[in-house]
Structure formats: structure tokens, C-alpha cells
Design a protein around this motif. Structure first.
Motif, PDB file in Angstrom:
ATOM      1  N   ARG A 363      -3.087  -2.197  -4.935  1.00  0.00           N
ATOM      2  CA  ARG A 363      -2.417  -2.215  -3.575  1.00  0.00           C
ATOM      3  C   ARG A 363      -2.878  -3.342  -2.807  1.00  0.00           C
ATOM      4  N   GLY A 374      12.175  -7.043  -3.203  1.00  0.00           N
ATOM      5  CA  GLY A 374      12.372  -5.775  -3.539  1.00  0.00           C
ATOM      6  C   GLY A 374      13.549  -5.388  -4.517  1.00  0.00           C
ATOM      7  N   ALA A 431       7.487  -2.323  -9.382  1.00  0.00           N
ATOM      8  CA  ALA A 431       7.892  -1.844  -8.298  1.00  0.00           C
ATOM      9  C   ALA A 431       6.815  -1.036  -7.483  1.00  0.00           C
ATOM     10  N   SER A 432       5.888  -0.236  -7.913  1.00  0.00           N
ATOM     11  CA  SER A 432       5.217   1.070  -6.775  1.00  0.00           C
ATOM     12  C   SER A 432       4.454   0.361  -6.307  1.00  0.00           C
ATOM     13  N   PHE A 435       6.155  -3.090  -3.827  1.00  0.00           N
ATOM     14  CA  PHE A 435       6.938  -2.518  -2.999  1.00  0.00           C
ATOM     15  C   PHE A 435       6.550  -1.428  -1.919  1.00  0.00           C
ATOM     16  N   TRP A 436       6.083  -0.224  -2.708  1.00  0.00           N
ATOM     17  CA  TRP A 436       6.233   1.230  -2.660  1.00  0.00           C
ATOM     18  C   TRP A 436       5.325   1.302  -1.494  1.00  0.00           C
ATOM     19  N   GLU A 437       4.122   1.602  -1.956  1.00  0.00           N
ATOM     20  CA  GLU A 437       2.698   1.897  -2.300  1.00  0.00           C
ATOM     21  C   GLU A 437       1.865   1.310  -0.493  1.00  0.00           C
ATOM     22  N   ARG A 439       1.464   0.151   2.602  1.00  0.00           N
ATOM     23  CA  ARG A 439       1.695   0.870   4.111  1.00  0.00           C
ATOM     24  C   ARG A 439       1.293   0.498   5.111  1.00  0.00           C
TER      25      ARG A 439
END
Lengths: 506, 116
Positions: A363, A374, A431-432, A435-437, A439
Motif C-alpha cells: 500500500r 488503472g 489492482a486492488s 489502484f483501489w486501496e 486513499r
């Protein structure tokens, strides 16, 4: 006589020499020259593919020496297809390198062109010793490119890669020496004529020679016991270089395919030389690549693991030896090359956008340009894991139908489908994480577009291959059919059979 | 003569492989050099051993030495020489950066791959 078959080798080779002469005249000149050479090479490759698409086999005799004495370059559909793929890959790799990698040390462009010359020569040559020379050209360029502008990590990955390949070169030479000592020829087409009539006393020695040469090809293609160098070396290379390296393993695959299809049939020395150990090891390589992708801690290492999966898949199709398997492999090969190259370039772009964590799967701060990157990742991931509607799905479907007949079917389907599923899982997790986690606030955006044009070209390659599925599959099928027909290739190189008086020495 | 050559090739290759398996780059360099010599002798032997056949096609000469293995060996020697030179440079670079000539250079300083 047309000079077209020699052009894909000559152009980058001449450009490399010119670039060495002009070293010190500024980076802009070198960049322009290098780009012009790649574009010219791409045009030449397109022209070559068009010239052989009707089924002709173009033979280029250097110095006009007849075949078993001189060196020949042979362009059939397979060779032209691979050369076209090489230059189609070289263009985005070079464009990506222009964004800064080439300025990190001297001679980048000369080395890049030498690398292209070596690979193109390896695809086109019709002579095993010349294949060795082309291997050495591409290897020494790849050593230097791997180490280009790098530090300890590169040296570390490079040392093992260089030593292993030098040992492989020694093995190659030993195989060539044995083969020449028994057969008296190293031209592939001549070998194909001569292998069926080897005296029985010589058969074991010829088998040893052929097996040694096949082992070297398998080392380049990264088959399981000889595959552990690949993830380290590829993940350590700069992203554009790693993208170009995606085609290096395919050189070994294509060389083995050509040797086994042209020279082995009808010959007691070639009978069941690769069977049944090669399919077993190929499936094991697929498994290794899949597990390695699960364990990877960097995006570049994931891509390097997918190169292993692709190698194992292709080698299984080569071991299968059927025409349908070859056709499916020739659809899968450009797809997997371009997609893994795209993932390497993406890892470079992600590392540039994230700053400190690089492309490590941890992260980190949110990326600038996370949305376009992404989306690019989503396309590449869908293609790599073989999801419809992209080219990976079509290629895998052809492979499932074309290869692995009889008792191998269960193992083959399981390996291919499970590795696809695990690849999808790995890429979803990646990807998670990337790009996702995240913040937090985005880091400062690096200059230039979020998705560089080089990456965009490779991202669009898979949808383009899927849209052009029918012509691509048709061309691959025609190439496989031409390769498996054998006789046209042998006759084109040697004439109506070798009427060379041969002296059998004791 | 044949036995002598075969033994020479075998011993050179054996020593080369033994040194190649060492964990230090200096031994590996020597091993690759020995292996290269073994392979060069093997290629030369592919043209058959003998000192009587002339290298050129002379009128009245009984046999002819095979010139191709000699050409192959020449190419192989040149390429092997270049590769050895590159490996020496690389080994020195690794020694300068990593501080030892072990093949498994010590790990890069932690940072990029570690969990925060």
C-alpha cells in the motif's frame, strides 16, 4: 535477387555501427537515428510479411554461395511473422526508453539496435552455426542492456544471467561440433535431407548432438529446471528493456519449433527425442510461473512470472508437434509477447507515478493518473488471464483445442485453466493494492501524459489482435501449414536435394 | 592420439564444470575459460585428427583437411574471448558494488520491497 530477407538484420546492424561512430554527437541525433532505424525495420518487416504471405519462401544466399557451403537467410511465413512481431514490439520499447532510460548511460541506442539485429538474425537464419552467432549478438547486447544505468540489483541479476548463458553457449558449441563431426553439415535444410540416412552406428552420437542443441534452446526459452534465472533478470531490468526481453524467450521457442519440425521427422536420430519429457517439464514450467506470480512482490516480477507461463505454454505446443498445435501457438505467441511487454511498461509507469514504493505490491500513496493507468492495467490483466473478449481468450481456446491430444488432455486443460484463474486472482489483488486501496492524497504527477504513448500502443495490441482474429488466425494457420509441409522449405534452400559429393570420414 | 585428445577434452570439461559450480566469480571465470577450451578442441576434432592432409586442394593430394571446423573454431574463440572480457568487467563491477566476489551478492539495502 531480392535483398528483403536480409534487411531486418542489416538495418539495425548498420544503425548500430553508425550509432557507435556518432557517439558523442549528442543524444538527439542518436535518438532520431535509432527511431528511424526501427521505423524502417518495421516497414521492411511489413514488406517481408507481405512478400511471403502468398506462400513463397525467399532464400538469401550471402555472397551467392550455394546452400550447404554458404550462409543462407530464409524468410518463410513463420520467420516473417516473428520479425514483424519483433519490430512491432521494438517501437514501443524504444519510445518508452526515450523517456529517460537511454540517457542514463552511454551506448543505449547502439546496444538496442544490436539486440534487434541479433533477434532478427536468429529468426531468419537457415544455418545452425549462424544461429549461434546471432544468439551471441543478441546475448551480449542483452547483457549490456540489462545492466544499463543500473546498480547492485542489476549486477546481481545480471551476473547469474551472464554466467548461465555463457555456459549455454559452450553447450551450444559442443552440440554443433558433434553435429558437424557426424553429419558434415550445419545447414538446417541439408540436415533435414541427411538425417534420415545417417548410418546406424552414428545415430546415438547425432542424438546427443541434437539433444544438446535442443537443451540450449530450452535454456533460452526458460524451461523448468533452467528457468530460475528469468524472474530475477527480467524484474531487475529497466522497464523498456524488460519489455523488449519479452521476445527473447520466444527466440528459443521458435528455434526449437523449427529444428523439431524441419529436421526431426522420418529420422531415426530425431525420433521421440523430445517426448515425453518435454510436455511434462513444460506443464511444470506453467505451474512454476503461476506460483511465482502468486509469490511476486513487485509488478515487474508478476510480469516476469507471466513470461514463464507463456514459455511453458508455448513449449507444450511445440512438444505436441501437430500442425493445429503450432497454429495455436503462433496465435498465442504474439499475444503473450505484447501483453507481457505491456505489463513491464506499465510497471515502469506505475513506479514513476508512485515515487518511493516503486512498483512494489504494497500500500502506498495514491497515484497521479490512477484512472487511466488503472484502465490500462484492466485491459492488460483481462488479456493476460485469458478472459473474453480479448485476444488471450481466443488464443487459449485455440490452444485447448489444438494441443494436448490423448492422455495429455486432462493435464493440459487443467494447467492452462488453473494458471489462467490464478493469474486473474494475482492481477486482481495487484489492482486492488495499487489502484483501489490508496486513499491518501496523490503524489505530484510526473511530467508527460499519465499513459505514455508506448504503453498505449501495447495496451491496444490485445484488442487489435482480437478484432483482427480472423486474419491473424488465418496467417498463423498458413505459417504452421507451410512449416509442417517441410519439403518446400528444404527444396527452396537446397534445390532438388543435395547433390553435394560427400566424403564420409572414419 | 585420439585417446589423448579425448582425455584432454574430458579433463578440461570436467575441471571447467567443477569450477563453474563454485560460488565465487573468479573460479567461475576460470571454469568458463576451461570449458571454452574443451569445446574448441571438440569442434576441431569434428574435422578429424591428422597432420598429413593438406589444407588446400592440390593436384595429386590424396585427402584434404576439412577447413570448416577451423573456421568455426576461430569464430568461437573470438566470441568466447569477448564474452570472457565482458564477464571479467562485470565481475569487477559486482565486486566494487557488493564488496565481495560471491555470486550471490549480498541483498540490496532494504527499502523498496519491504512492508512499511
Amino acid at each position: 535477387m531480392t535483398h528483403l530477407p536480409f534487411l531486418p538484420f542489416l538495418l539495425p546492424f548498420a544503425a548500430a555501427g553508425l550509432l557507435l561512430l556518432l557517439e558523442g554527437r549528442g543524444l538527439a541525433l542518436a535518438r532520431g537515428l535509432s527511431l528511424a532505424a526501427v521505423l524502417a525495420g518495421l516497414l521492411g518487416a511489413v514488406a517481408l510479411t507481405a512478400a511471403v504471405s502468398g506462400g513463397e519462401i525467399l532464400v538469401y544466399r550471402l555472397g551467392n554461395w550455394p546452400a550447404p557451403f554458404g550462409i543462407v537467410f530464409v524468410a518463410d511465413r513463420l520467420a516473417a511473422l516473428m520479425v514483424l512481431l519483433l519490430f512491432a514490439l521494438a517501437l514501443p520499447a524504444l519510445l518508452a526508453a526515450l523517456r529517460g532510460l537511454d540517457a542514463r548511460g552511454p551506448h543505449f541506442h547502439a546496444l538496442f539496435q544490436l539486440q534487434l539485429a541479433g533477434i532478427a538474425g536468429a529468426f531468419l537464419t537457415g544455418d545452425l552455426f549462424n544461429l549461434f552467432v546471432c544468439f551471441e549478438i543478441l546475448l551480449i547486447a542483452s547483457y549490456a542492456l540489462l545492466l544499463h544505468g543500473g546498480g547492485l540489483e542489476q549486477t546481481r541479476g545480471g551476473l547469474a544471467y551472464v554466467v548461465l548463458n555463457l555456459a549455454g553457449s559452450a553447450l551450444f558449441l559442443a552440440g554443433l561440433g558433434l553435429l558437424y563431426g557426424t553429419m558434415g553439415t550445419l545447414t538446417l535444410a541439408d540436415l533435414a535431407f541427411e538425417l534420415p540416412v545417417v548410418p546406424p552406428a552414428d545415430v546415438p552420437l547425432v542424438r546427443v548432438a541434437l539433444m544438446t542443441i535442443a537443451l540450449v534452446f530450452l535454456l533460452k526459452a526458460a524451461l523448468l529446471p533452467m528457468a530460475f534465472w528469468l524472474p530475477h533478470a527480467y524484474a531487475a531490468a529497466g522497464a523498456p528493456v524488460a519489455a523488449l526481453f519479452a521476445i527473447l524467450t520466444k527466440v528459443g521457442v521458435v528455434a526449437l519449433l523449427r529444428l523439431s519440425v524441419i529436421a526431426f521427422p522420418d529420422a531415426p536420430a530425431g525420433a521421440s527425442l523430445l517426448w515425453p519429457w518435454l510436455p511434462v517439464l513444460a506443464l511444470a514450467t506453467v505451474a512454476l510461473g503461476t506460483v511465482s506470480a502468486l509469490a511476486a512482490r513487485r509488478l515487474a516480477a508478476v510480469a516476469a512470472s507471466l513470461v514463464l507461463v507463456s514459455s511453458g505454454t508455448l513449449l507444450f505446443a511445440v512438444a505436441d508437434g501437430g500442425e493445429a498445435a503450432t497454429a495455436a501457438a503462433l496465435v498465442y505467441l504474439p499475444h503473450s509477447t505484447l501483453v507481457t511487454a505491456g505489463l513491464f511498461l506499465l510497471s515502469g509507469a506505475v513506479a514513476a507515478a508512485r515515487g518511493a514504493p516503486g512498483d512494489g505490491l504494497v500500500r502506498g500513496p495514491a497515484m497521479a493518473g490512477a484512472l487511466p493507468l488503472g484502465l490500462a492495467f484492466a485491459v492488460l490483466a483481462l488479456a493476460a488471464s485469458g478472459m473474453p473478449p480479448l485476444s488471450g481468450f481466443l488464443a487459449k481456446l485455440m490452444l485447448l483445442q489444438g494441443a494436448g491430444s490423448g492422455g495429455w488432455q486432462v493435464a493440459w486443460w487443467t494447467a492452462l485453466l488453473v494458471s489462467g484463474l490464478v493469474t486473474a486472482l494475482v492481477l486482481a489483488r495487484t489492482a486492488s493494492l495499487l489502484f483501489w486501496e490508496p486513499r491518501e492524497a496523490a503524489a505530484a504527477a510526473p511530467p508527460g501524459p499519465a499513459v505514455p504513448p508506448a504503453l498505449l500502443m501495447l495496451v491496444l495490441a490485445s484488442p487489435a489482435l482480437a478484432l483482427a482474429a480472423s486474419p491473424v488466425a488465418g496467417h498463423a494457420g498458413a505459417a504452421a501449414q507451410q512449416l509442417h509441409a517441410r519439403i518446400p522449405y528444404m527444396v527452396a534452400v537446397m534445390g532438388m536435394g543435395p547433390d553435394v559429393p560427400r566424403e564420409r570420414r572414419p | 592420439m585420439e585417446l589423448l585428445l579425448a582425455l584432454a577434452i574430458g579433463i578440461l570439461a570436467g575441471c571447467g564444470v567443477w569450477l563453474l559450480l563454485a560460488s565465487r566469480t573468479f573460479a567461475i571465470l576460470l571454469g568458463l575459460a576451461l570449458l571454452g577450451h574443451a569445446v574448441n578442441l571438440l569442434i576441431l576434432a569434428g574435422g578429424r585428427i591428422g597432420a598429413k592432409a593438406p589444407p588446400l586442394a592440390l593436384p595429386g593430394a590424396a585427402g584434404l583437411a576439412d577447413p570448416l571446423p577451423q573456421a568455426l573454431v576461430l569464430t568461437a574463440i573470438v566470441i568466447g574471448f569477448g564474452m570472457s572480457a565482458f564477464l571479467v568487467a562485470l565481475a569487477l563491477k559486482g565486486m566494487g558494488e557488493g564488496g565481495s566476489d560471491a555470486v550471490d551478492l549480498p541483498d540490496a539495502p532494504p527499502g523498496r520491497e519491504e512492508e512499511p
